[in-house]
Design an enzyme around this catalytic site. Structure first.
Site, short mmCIF file in Angstrom:
data_model
loop_
_atom_site.label_atom_id
_atom_site.label_comp_id
_atom_site.label_asym_id
_atom_site.label_seq_id
_atom_site.Cartn_x
_atom_site.Cartn_y
_atom_site.Cartn_z
CD GLU A 91 14.77 -14.70 3.69
OE1 GLU A 91 14.18 -15.76 3.95
OE2 GLU A 91 15.46 -14.67 2.77
CG ASP B 68 15.51 -14.18 -0.99
OD1 ASP B 68 14.86 -14.40 -0.26
OD2 ASP B 68 16.32 -14.91 -1.74
#
Length: 650
Positions: free
Chosen positions: A374, A321
């Site tokens: 990401e 993330d």
């Protein structure tokens, strides 16, 4: 060669801490202890003939560390841990403590103030809103997924179609309570098989205090959240997925951590896990703190945590993330509110180095793991090998494709011809990285509307538009990801406290969209042209990217043996009669998929007859064929195999 592991000293303190080996200490401080969870934290064991628990914690600036629990009324002054000389570690074995004991560390900081902290390496935590760590065991589960683990291969030329899920809101019990990991497995695994997904991606499962953070603001990195059960329950979940041929990817959050008092912030009374300089440490937009990526002990903590999920829970990969926030010192900060690096740049060179070390370590132990970044900027080399200067991930979320595509799909039909480049531009960088095409949770929350509700037009046109969007995603180069609810047309955006609206499947339009998604997923699995050459130009060929006036694109997807599929997408709510395309290979073509089939909720404008090419030059080809494009529809054609010629009798 590294030194042989030896007990550290022979003093009285050493006897009390002797289970901690000098090699463990050395590697932890070097930043290369990739299994630190095996000696840090709480471990049920037997020492000197007594059963109990050994506790070990890193708190180099603390004046005192004690064990706080019910047994001492949550004051650790009478149950001190011993500081291992010149190590910053505190450790002690306590006899009589058993599995299930709640505890915290009672820490006296360098300023003399006392406070309680949860164990950074605890493998279990108390159910929120309580915040204690729990003495836990990771033993006792018998795995049955050896066949799955043996058959793993490189992912690049294989199908990957990911169903992203938030365990707490996929389904809920009638009273609104959560299903356990075991209960969810028994519901979810058959559903994933029926729908034709290859992987599940689960939003973060490390312990977090606040439900509405969705697990992205953590306090217990090694503690599987207790919301849905115990570690062995989650092992059952993963095992059931693997036995059914389903991979499991976990969202992982190394960029930042929550500021909650019991967590990592000022852990020993000073900045320990976070950067000391608040300009670098603070993430003001999120109210969290950035890890100190240059500190060796933090590297041991983070990398061993990544491996922990694969070692202990057999996770197949991590979606990492907020990578952009790690790479950029100026992430969401105004000039003057961030520090530049020693060269005057905005790159966090310590984070770059950490990510490279992370990926090298993961792929050394798990060569077929999925490591998906990401990363929302155009940072180069995300999926390039580290020895070539890249970060070493094997996949990157294609946020550019996602943003351009959704912007186009939300555009009114009359304006689409002027926005046609949003469809065609992404292909120019489609092979610059190994991409996954995400339609994720972030795009259907906080007022952004659900995928279905983003579509313009009438009720029927919204469904047709969503079918076209999902078809465009499935036929574009790159692996696939769809957030739960998108498969049946959740009409209201994701509500992060309530279950999906499964009752919508009682309605014809949603039920047919659900059927369409399953059929599309299974087509993807069957047709190698849609995934075998996802990362090379040889797998893609434009027929026509330039029909902006009619909002139509057409292209060919090719497998390694040249077997190709012709894909046509019409993004206007009008049918296109006698639409002609150039075709490289003459012969007969069959329509193998049409999003306008009545069983999918369409008008039934399909081709049941074989389409044959004619010698009419078109789109730079000598042959062409003609067909009808349904409104807001996708058509996929496949060349019909030539019948073998009969030999003349001798």
């Amino acid at each position: 060669m590294k030194e042989q592991a030896q007990p550290i000293h022979n003093s009285a303190v050493a006897r009390a801490t002797g289970a901690v080996l000098s090699q463990d200490i050395y590697l932890f401080h070097e930043g290369t202890h990739y299994n630190a969870y095996r000696f840090m934290g709480s471990h049920i064991t037997e020492e000197n003939g007594e059963k109990g628990v050994r506790f070990t914690v890193w708190a180099p600036n603390a004046l005192h560390v004690g064990l706080a629990a019910d047994m001492n009324h949550w004051s650790g002054q009478t149950h001190s841990l011993y500081k291992i000389p010149e190590s910053g570690l505190w450790s002690r074995f306590f006899a009589g403590i058993t599995e299930g004991t709640f505890y915290k560390y009672d820490i006296t900081g360098p300023d003399g103030k006392r406070f309680l902290k949860a164990d950074p390496f605890a493998v279990r935590a108390e159910l929120r809103p309580a915040t204690a760590s729990v003495v836990g065991s990771l033993n006792g589960y018998k795995w049955s997924d050896s066949a799955w683990r043996r058959k793993k291969r490189e992912p690049y030329n294989r199908p990957i179609n990911i169903y992203e899920i938030h365990l707490g809101t996929w389904r809920q019990k009638e009273d609104g309570s959560f299903y356990t990991y075991r209960e969810i497995a028994d519901l979810l695994v058959p559903y994933i098989q029926e729908m034709g997904y290859t992987h599940i991606e689960i939003m973060p499962l490390s312990e977090h205090p606040y439900d509405l953070s969705w697990g992205y603001q953590l306090t217990g990195y090694f503690a599987l959240t207790s919301r849905y059960g115990c570690p062995q329950d989650f092992m059952y979940f993963v095992d059931q997925c693997h036995q059914a041929g389903i991979g499991v990817i976990l969202d992982w959050v190394p960029a930042h951590f929550a500021k909650d008092a019991h967590g990592l912030r000022l852990f020993d009374g000073s900045p320990l896990f976070e950067y000391a300089d608040p300009l670098t440490a603070e993430k003001p937009g999120w109210g969290t703190l950035t890890f100190d990526f240059g500190k060796p002990e933090v590297r041991s903590f983070l990398i061993s945590n990544a491996l922990f999920w694969m070692d202990v829970y057999h996770i197949d990969g991590l979606r990492v993330d907020a990578v952009t926030s790690m790479l950029r010192l100026d992430f969401e900060k105004e000039e003057g509110s961030f520090n530049r690096n020693a060269k005057g740049g905005i790159e966090n060179e310590e984070a770059i180095s950490l990510l490279q070390q992370l990926n090298e370590t993961i792929f050394n132990d798990y060569p077929y793991a999925l490591m998906m970044a990401e990363e929302s900027s155009a940072w180069p080399g995300i999926t390039r090998m580290t020895n070539e200067g890249g970060l070493g991930f094997n996949y990157k979320w294609n946020m550019g494709w996602m943003n351009d595509t959704l912007k186009y799909m939300e555009t009114d039909f009359s304006e689409r011809p002027r926005q046609h480049n949003l469809l065609t531009f992404p292909i120019y960088y489609a092979y610059s990285e190994n991409f996954t095409l995400p339609l994720s949770h972030d795009e259907v929350v906080h007022g952004k509307k659900s995928l279905l509700d983003k579509m313009p037009g009438s009720y029927e046109q919204k469904f047709a538009g969503l079918r076209a969007l999902l078809g465009y995603q499935m036929t574009s180069p790159g692996k696939k990801l769809l957030f739960m609810g998108g498969e049946f047309g959740q009409f209201i955006e994701w509500r992060d406290e309530e279950a999906l609206d499964w009752f919508l499947l009682d309605y014809d339009s949603h039920r047919k969209l659900h059927r369409y998604t399953a059929a599309l997923n299974h087509l993807y699995l069957q047709e190698k042209a849609l995934w075998e050459q996802d990362h090379t130009w040889e797998g893609y060929q434009w027929i026509s990217p330039e029909d902006d006036a009619q909002s139509v694109i057409s292209f060919v997807r090719k497998g390694r043996k040249g077997n190709g599929l012709i894909v046509l997408l019409n993004f206007q709510p009008v049918q296109r009669m006698n639409y002609r395309i150039g075709v490289e290979r003459p012969g007969s073509y069959t329509e193998i998929f049409n999003s306008d089939q009545e069983e999918f909720g369409g008008s039934g404008l399909v081709h049941t007859e074989v389409l044959r090419t004619v010698k009419m030059p078109w789109h730079g080809q000598k042959q062409s064929l003609e067909l009808t494009l349904p409104p807001l529809g996708m058509v996929i054609l496949k060349k019909t195999a030539a019948k073998p010629r009969r030999r003349k009798p001798q």
